[in-house]
Design an enzyme around this catalytic site. Structure first.
Site, PDB file in Angstrom:
ATOM      1  N   LYS A 281      -7.526 -15.490  91.607  1.00 55.71           N
ATOM      2  CA  LYS A 281      -7.122 -15.653  93.018  1.00 55.71           C
ATOM      3  C   LYS A 281      -6.665 -14.290  93.533  1.00 55.71           C
ATOM      4  O   LYS A 281      -5.466 -14.005  93.614  1.00 55.71           O
ATOM      5  CB  LYS A 281      -6.029 -16.718  93.108  1.00 55.71           C
ATOM      6  CG  LYS A 281      -5.864 -17.306  94.502  1.00 55.71           C
ATOM      7  CD  LYS A 281      -5.100 -18.611  94.432  1.00 55.71           C
ATOM      8  CE  LYS A 281      -4.616 -19.104  95.788  1.00 55.71           C
ATOM      9  NZ  LYS A 281      -5.669 -19.519  96.706  1.00 55.71           N
TER      10      LYS A 281
ATOM     11  N   ARG B 274      -3.300   7.443  96.343  1.00 60.22           N
ATOM     12  CA  ARG B 274      -4.551   6.695  96.346  1.00 60.22           C
ATOM     13  C   ARG B 274      -5.552   7.257  95.339  1.00 60.22           C
ATOM     14  O   ARG B 274      -6.141   8.309  95.553  1.00 60.22           O
ATOM     15  CB  ARG B 274      -5.139   6.725  97.755  1.00 60.22           C
ATOM     16  CG  ARG B 274      -6.311   5.765  97.922  1.00 60.22           C
ATOM     17  CD  ARG B 274      -6.888   5.823  99.328  1.00 60.22           C
ATOM     18  NE  ARG B 274      -7.944   4.837  99.473  1.00 60.22           N
ATOM     19  CZ  ARG B 274      -9.161   4.987  98.949  1.00 60.22           C
ATOM     20  NH1 ARG B 274      -9.471   6.069  98.287  1.00 60.22           N
ATOM     21  NH2 ARG B 274     -10.064   4.033  99.109  1.00 60.22           N
TER      22      ARG B 274
ATOM     23  N   TYR C 114      -2.715 -13.571  94.398  1.00 55.27           N
ATOM     24  CA  TYR C 114      -1.782 -14.367  95.193  1.00 55.27           C
ATOM     25  C   TYR C 114      -1.801 -15.825  94.763  1.00 55.27           C
ATOM     26  O   TYR C 114      -2.662 -16.261  93.994  1.00 55.27           O
ATOM     27  CB  TYR C 114      -2.073 -14.225  96.689  1.00 55.27           C
ATOM     28  CG  TYR C 114      -3.301 -14.949  97.190  1.00 55.27           C
ATOM     29  CD1 TYR C 114      -4.582 -14.485  96.885  1.00 55.27           C
ATOM     30  CD2 TYR C 114      -3.193 -16.103  97.970  1.00 55.27           C
ATOM     31  CE1 TYR C 114      -5.710 -15.154  97.346  1.00 55.27           C
ATOM     32  CE2 TYR C 114      -4.311 -16.771  98.439  1.00 55.27           C
ATOM     33  CZ  TYR C 114      -5.569 -16.298  98.129  1.00 55.27           C
ATOM     34  OH  TYR C 114      -6.693 -16.955  98.568  1.00 55.27           O
TER      35      TYR C 114
ATOM     36  N   LEU D 148     -12.859 -20.939  92.203  1.00 51.73           N
ATOM     37  CA  LEU D 148     -11.453 -20.989  91.816  1.00 51.73           C
ATOM     38  C   LEU D 148     -11.142 -22.366  91.238  1.00 51.73           C
ATOM     39  O   LEU D 148     -11.590 -23.387  91.782  1.00 51.73           O
ATOM     40  CB  LEU D 148     -10.565 -20.733  93.044  1.00 51.73           C
ATOM     41  CG  LEU D 148      -9.076 -20.586  92.728  1.00 51.73           C
ATOM     42  CD1 LEU D 148      -8.809 -19.245  92.045  1.00 51.73           C
ATOM     43  CD2 LEU D 148      -8.243 -20.700  93.985  1.00 51.73           C
TER      44      LEU D 148
ATOM     45  N   GLU E 220     -18.248 -23.561  96.138  1.00 51.82           N
ATOM     46  CA  GLU E 220     -17.008 -23.971  96.819  1.00 51.82           C
ATOM     47  C   GLU E 220     -17.091 -23.465  98.247  1.00 51.82           C
ATOM     48  O   GLU E 220     -18.029 -22.764  98.614  1.00 51.82           O
ATOM     49  CB  GLU E 220     -15.789 -23.364  96.104  1.00 51.82           C
ATOM     50  CG  GLU E 220     -15.819 -21.835  96.049  1.00 51.82           C
ATOM     51  CD  GLU E 220     -14.611 -21.205  95.347  1.00 51.82           C
ATOM     52  OE1 GLU E 220     -13.620 -21.901  95.096  1.00 51.82           O
ATOM     53  OE2 GLU E 220     -14.672 -19.978  95.079  1.00 51.82           O
TER      54      GLU E 220
ATOM     55  N   ARG F   3      -1.694 -20.387  86.885  1.00 48.10           N
ATOM     56  CA  ARG F   3      -2.874 -19.730  87.488  1.00 48.10           C
ATOM     57  C   ARG F   3      -2.531 -18.312  87.926  1.00 48.10           C
ATOM     58  O   ARG F   3      -3.353 -17.397  87.796  1.00 48.10           O
ATOM     59  CB  ARG F   3      -3.411 -20.560  88.659  1.00 48.10           C
ATOM     60  CG  ARG F   3      -4.736 -20.020  89.190  1.00 48.10           C
ATOM     61  CD  ARG F   3      -5.379 -20.933  90.214  1.00 48.10           C
ATOM     62  NE  ARG F   3      -4.581 -21.052  91.420  1.00 48.10           N
ATOM     63  CZ  ARG F   3      -4.845 -21.882  92.421  1.00 48.10           C
ATOM     64  NH1 ARG F   3      -5.892 -22.695  92.347  1.00 48.10           N
ATOM     65  NH2 ARG F   3      -4.084 -21.937  93.483  1.00 48.10           N
TER      66      ARG F   3
END
Ligand SMILES: Cc1ncc(COP(=O)(O)O)c(C=O)c1O
Length: 271
Positions: free
Chosen positions: A136, A89, A22, A193, A169, A41
């Site tokens: 991310k 799945r 995302y 990140l 972070e 990114r």
């Protein structure tokens, strides 16, 4: 379409496996901030999970602008999510699935007239995440659990500490420490990140002639720091005034933090 009308299939791999990535982008003056950096990114994250980008940078740019226009907000937060799509799945990558692309727009709350007055108390937690924190991805369970742990401890957020005592972070932001007028932020690697806001605050500090190093920060250095702050797209910069119950600075944003914040706004946010 209205958010309540948007649906995702039960067998979407984002839902089943957190198999997706995302981005969150904000506007300043109605224009997406650092869009090229965010899209670069996004492509790095997609590449990192071996998913072919479903759109080109030019196409993303077009629909981001269009979404902002249709939202009609003064300032917008654009959220983009791309998953490996819908398939029965199974862990193996599906052969013919189309990536699921979701984009939402929400109003970005106007910057407070006294932004530096919002401060945070944080806790340190062992980094129980994985070794792909530079991507991310939507696999945010560890971040959710650490954040909840902070809340239950009466704090606002948590920062992740490695077995060697270095700090990486917070659950959703990058970390800066200031000691004797010098700024330091942990170097890029696979345990944090590469925040776009981090990059901009490094530039803001250096443009003021404030030395800013990308170098390891230990948990002990946090407690000894004059100032500590966290950066992210939506929050911009959050001064930290307490870590694990120990005070940092004098309970308000310190002078270097304030200088960096004002310079960031001068350079990028048009304030
Ligand atoms: C784990 C983590 N680190 C850092 C950041 C800050 O990144 P950016 O400044 O690009 O918003 C985020 C943002 O959501 C994050 O989730």
């Amino acid at each position: 379409m209205p958010l309540e009308q948007a649906t995702v299939h039960v067998e979407d791999r984002g839902f089943q496996f957190a198999d997706g990535v995302y981005e969150a982008i904000r506007t300043y003056g109605g224009k997406p901030f650092a869009l090229d950096e965010h899209l670069a990114r996004l492509n790095r994250s997609l590449e990192g999970i071996k998913l072919t980008p479903p759109l080109s940078v030019a196409q993303w740019t077009e629909i981001v602008y269009e979404a902002i226009r249709r939202g009609g907000f003064a300032e917008t937060v654009v959220y983009i999510q791309v998953t490996r799509g819908v398939a029965p799945r199974h862990r193996r990558f599906p052969k013919n699935a189309q990536p699921t692309v979701v984009m939402t727009v929400r109003e970005c709350p106007p910057a407070s007239d006294a932004p530096l007055e919002h401060t945070a108390r944080i806790i340190t937690v062992d980094d129980f995440r994985w070794s792909l924190c530079h991507l991310k991805t939507v696999a945010l369970l560890a971040s959710v659990l650490a954040y909840q742990q902070a809340k239950e401890a009466g704090a606002d957020d948590a920062v992740f500490v490695e077995p060697d005592g270095t700090v990486m972070e917070s659950t959703a932001g990058n970390l800066f420490v200031i000691k004797d007028g010098k700024v330091k932020t942990p170097p890029l690697g696979n345990k944090l990140l590469a925040g776009i806001t981090r990059e901009k605050f490094i530039e803001a500090a250096r443009s003021l002639g404030i030395p800013c190093a990308e170098a390891p920060v230990t948990r002990n250095e946090l407690f000894a720091a004059d100032e500590v702050c966290l950066t992210s797209t939506t929050v911009e910069l959050m001064p930290v005034i307490e870590i694990d119950g120990r005070p940092i600075g004098n309970g308000k944003a310190g002078p270097v933090t304030a200088a960096m914040f004002h310079q960031f706004h001068k350079l990028y946010a048009g304030v």
